[in-house]
Design a protein around this motif. Structure first.
Motif, PDB file in Angstrom:
ATOM      1  N   GLN A 435       1.000  -1.182  -0.071  1.00  0.00           N
ATOM      2  CA  GLN A 435      -0.339   0.002  -0.069  1.00  0.00           C
ATOM      3  C   GLN A 435       0.861   1.304   0.090  1.00  0.00           C
ATOM      4  OE1 GLN A 435      -2.722  -0.080   3.351  1.00  0.00           O
ATOM      5  NE2 GLN A 435      -4.334  -0.793   1.968  1.00  0.00           N
ATOM      6  N   LYS A 437       0.188   5.376   0.512  1.00  0.00           N
ATOM      7  CA  LYS A 437      -1.251   6.017   1.023  1.00  0.00           C
ATOM      8  C   LYS A 437      -0.552   7.320   1.942  1.00  0.00           C
ATOM      9  CE  LYS A 437      -1.750   3.141   4.797  1.00  0.00           C
ATOM     10  NZ  LYS A 437      -2.649   2.371   5.788  1.00  0.00           N
ATOM     11  N   GLN A 496       2.677   6.159  -6.385  1.00  0.00           N
ATOM     12  CA  GLN A 496       2.232   4.776  -6.652  1.00  0.00           C
ATOM     13  C   GLN A 496       2.468   4.022  -7.863  1.00  0.00           C
ATOM     14  OE1 GLN A 496      -2.082   5.571  -6.414  1.00  0.00           O
ATOM     15  NE2 GLN A 496      -2.286   5.095  -4.396  1.00  0.00           N
TER      16      GLN A 496
END
Length: 538
Positions: A435, A437, A496
Motif C-alpha cells: 500500500q 497512501k 504509486q
C-alpha cells in the motif's frame, strides 16, 4: 534657430488630424441624426397605422366572417366593405385587407380587400372576396409574424424602404366573441414623405457640419500654432540639445511664459536638466549597492544550503537507513528546511518544516526553528514533547508573527517503530507493504502560532522495505499557466507508479521533480520546494 524641427511637419500633421476628426464627426453626427430621425418617423407611422387598423376593426362584426366565408357576401358585408374603402382613401392608405389564415399556415382566404384609388390607377387590382392565396412561398419571418398575431393575439408592424420612399405594414388580430382570433386585418400605408425628409435632413446637417468644421479648423490652426506648436518646437529643440550635451540647456525654455501644461513641461525639462547629474550619481550608487546586496544574498543562500545536511548516504554504519533530501528556494533564500540526525545508536530523527513567508525573514526564522528542534530532540525522544518545548520558546519573541508548519518523526531502528507529530504540516506518504497512501492523522496547530498548545504523538510500525516521502506544500500548491494546482492526488499517483522495491531515494525525488516540471512548464516557482525520501532497509 539652427537644428529646429521645421514648422510644416508638426503643424500639418495636427491640422490634418483635426480635419479628419471633423469629417469623422460630420459623418457620425449625420448617421446618428438620421438614425434618430428614422426611429421617430417609424414610431409616428407605427402609431398612426395601429390607430387606423383599430378604426377599421371597429367596422367589422367579427362573428360574421365565418358566415360570409360559407354563404358569401351579404348587405352587412357590402356596408362594411364600403366603410373600409372610405377609410382607405381618406387616410391615404395603399390598401386594407382582411384574411383568414389556415391552421397549417399554408394559405389565406381574403374576406375584404380595399385599394386606394391612386393605387388602382397605377395598376393595382382588388383581390375578390373568397380568393385563396398560398403562403408557401413566404419566408419564415413572414410566417412567424402571422403566428404572433394569431397565436399570441398581438399586433406587429414592419417597414419596407425603397428608392422612391417606402411603406409601413401593420397587422392586428380580429377577436370573435369567444375570445379567439378569427381573422387578421392588415393595412399598408405609403411613407411618401420619407425620401424628401431624408434628403433635406442629410443635406442640411452635412452643410452645417462642414461649415462649422472649416471654421473650427481655421481658428484651431491659429491657436494651435501660437499656443502649442511653437512652444513644443522650442521644447523639442532644447530636449535634443539636452540629450546631445549631457543635460545642458541653451536657455530657450525661459522664453515660454505659458501657465498651462506646456509651461509646466518647459519647467520640468529645466528641472530635469538640473536633476540629471544627481540622478546619475544616485543610480550609480544604487547599482553598486544592489550588486553588494546580491552578493550578500548569494552568500546567504550558500550558507543556508550548507546548514542543511548534504551528504548522502548520511550514515555508512547504518545501512538500514537510505535517505535523500533536497530544498529549492523560490527566492535567493527560503523558509523551508529539512533535517535528520541520529539521537543515539538506535534512534533516528527526521524533520521537514515550512516557515510562513519567504526571503530573508523566513530564512532567519527557519534557522532558529531548525536549531531548537535539533537541540531539544537530543534529550527528548517524543516528537510531541519536542514540539511543545520549541513552540513555547518561539512564541516568547515572535513579534513578526511568523509561524512554522512541521512534521517530525523518530524511528527506532531495532524495532521499526515510528513515533511522529504533525504541527499543521502536509501529511507524508508512506509505502507500507503493497500500500502507498497518506499518513492520515489530525494535525495540531503550527509552531509559534499560540503558546501552551498540546501536541499529539502518533506511532506506526515500519517493516523492512517501507518508504516515507515527506514534503512541503510547494509541491502540491505548484500551479501551471492555467492556474491549476499540482495537488495531492497527482503526487500520490506519481509515487504509486514507483512500485519497484529496489529504487533509490534519489530516484524517487527525481521522478517527483520531473513530473512537477512537466506539470508547471514555464510557470514561475512561487514557493519553496522541499522533499525528503527515506527507506527502512534490511
Amino acid at each position: 534657430m539652427k537644428h529646429r524641427i521645421k514648422l510644416p511637419v508638426l503643424a500639418v500633421e495636427l491640422i490634418i488630424a483635426t480635419l479628419l476628426f471633423g469629417i469623422l464627426m460630420t459623418i457620425v453626427n449625420s448617421l446618428t441624426g438620421y438614425g434618430e430621425f428614422k426611429k421617430e418617423l417609424e414610431n409616428l407611422y407605427g402609431d398612426i397605422t395601429i390607430q387606423l387598423a383599430k378604426t377599421g376593426a371597429s367596422y367589422i362584426h367579427t362573428d360574421s366572417i365565418n358566415y360570409w366565408i360559407k354563404h358569401g357576401p351579404d348587405e352587412e358585408w357590402e356596408e362594411t366593405n364600403q366603410k373600409l374603402d372610405t377609410l382607405t382613401n381618406t387616410s391615404d392608405l395603399a390598401y386594407i385587407y382582411v384574411s383568414v389564415i389556415s391552421q397549417d399556415y399554408k394559405n389565406r382566404t381574403y374576406v375584404f380587400d380595399t385599394v386606394n384609388k391612386l393605387s388602382l390607377e397605377a395598376g393595382s387590382t382588388v383581390i375578390p372576396f373568397g380568393t385563396v392565396s398560398s403562403l408557401e412561398n413566404k419566408d419564415e419571418e413572414y410566417i412567424n409574424n402571422l403566428k404572433i398575431v394569431i397565436e399570441d393575439g398581438e399586433s406587429y408592424t414592419s417597414f419596407t424602404y425603397k428608392d422612391e420612399g417606402g411603406h409601413v405594414t401593420t397587422a392586428i388580430p380580429l377577436f370573435g366573441t369567444d375570445g379567439k382570433v378569427t381573422a387578421i386585418m392588415s393595412i399598408v400605408k405609403p411613407m411618401n414623405e420619407i425620401k424628401a425628409h431624408k434628403k433635406n435632413f442629410l443635406r442640411s446637417i452635412i452643410i452645417s457640419a462642414t461649415i462649422l468644421t472649416l471654421l473650427f479648423i481655421a481658428l484651431y490652426a491659429f491657436l494651435l500654432y501660437m499656443g502649442i506648436i511653437r512652444p513644443i518646437l522650442s521644447i523639442t529643440y532644447e530636449t535634443s540639445h539636452f540629450a546631445e550635451h549631457h543635460g545642458e540647456l541653451t536657455g530657450l525654455l525661459k522664453t515660454i511664459k505659458h501657465h498651462n501644461e506646456i509651461g509646466m513641461l518647459a519647467k520640468s525639462v529645466e528641472k530635469m536638466s538640473h536633476d540629471m547629474n544627481k540622478y546619475i550619481e544616485d543610480l550609480t550608487h544604487a547599482t553598486a549597492e544592489k550588486e553588494r546586496l546580491g552578493a550578500e544574498l548569494n552568500v546567504a543562500k550558500k550558507i543556508q544550503a550548507e546548514m542543511l545536511p548534504r551528504v548522502f548516504p548520511p550514515y555508512k554504519n547504518h545501512p538500514e537507513i537510505e535517505l535523500f533530501a533536497s530544498m529549492t528556494p523560490a527566492k535567493e533564500v527560503g523558509g523551508d528546511f529539512y533535517d535528520f540526525y541520529m539521537l543515539d545508536d538506535d534512534h533516528f530523527a527526521m524533520v521537514v518544516g515550512d516557515v510562513s513567508g519567504k526571503g530573508v525573514p523566513a530564512a532567519l526564522f527557519m534557522v532558529i526553528t531548525k536549531t531548537l528542534l535539533k537541540d531539544t530532540a537530543a534529550h527528548e525522544f517524543n516528537p510531541a514533547k519536542v514540539f511543545e518545548h520549541v513552540n513555547k520558546i518561539l512564541c516568547e519573541s515572535n513579534e513578526s508573527g511568523l509561524f512554522v508548519t512541521c512534521w517530525m518523526a523518530i524511528l527506532t531502528l531495532s524495532t521499526g517503530e515510528l513515533n511522529f507529530a504533525n504541527a499543521g504540516h502536509n501529511a507524508p506518504i508512506i509505502k507500507n507493504g503493497d500500500q502507498i497512501k497518506y499518513i492520515s492523522t489530525k494535525p495540531n496547530l503550527m509552531l509559534a502560532a499560540m503558546d501552551g498548545i498540546p501536541y499529539t504523538n502518533h506511532s506506526i510500525k515500519l517493516n523492512k522495505g517501507d518508504r516515507l516521502f515527506i514534503y512541503t506544500d510547494g509541491i502540491t500548491e505548484a500551479t501551471n499557466d492555467y492556474d491549476e494546482l499540482y495537488g495531492e492526488e497527482r503526487l500520490l499517483r506519481v509515487l504509486q507508479s514507483v512500485g519497484e522495491n529496489n529504487i533509490s531515494t534519489r530516484d524517487i525525488l527525481d521522478i517527483v521533480r520531473n513530473d512537477l516540471n512537466d506539470f508547471v512548464l514555464e510557470a514561475p516557482q512561487f514557493d519553496d520546494i522541499t522533499m525528503l525520501a527515506m527507506i527502512y532497509k534490511e
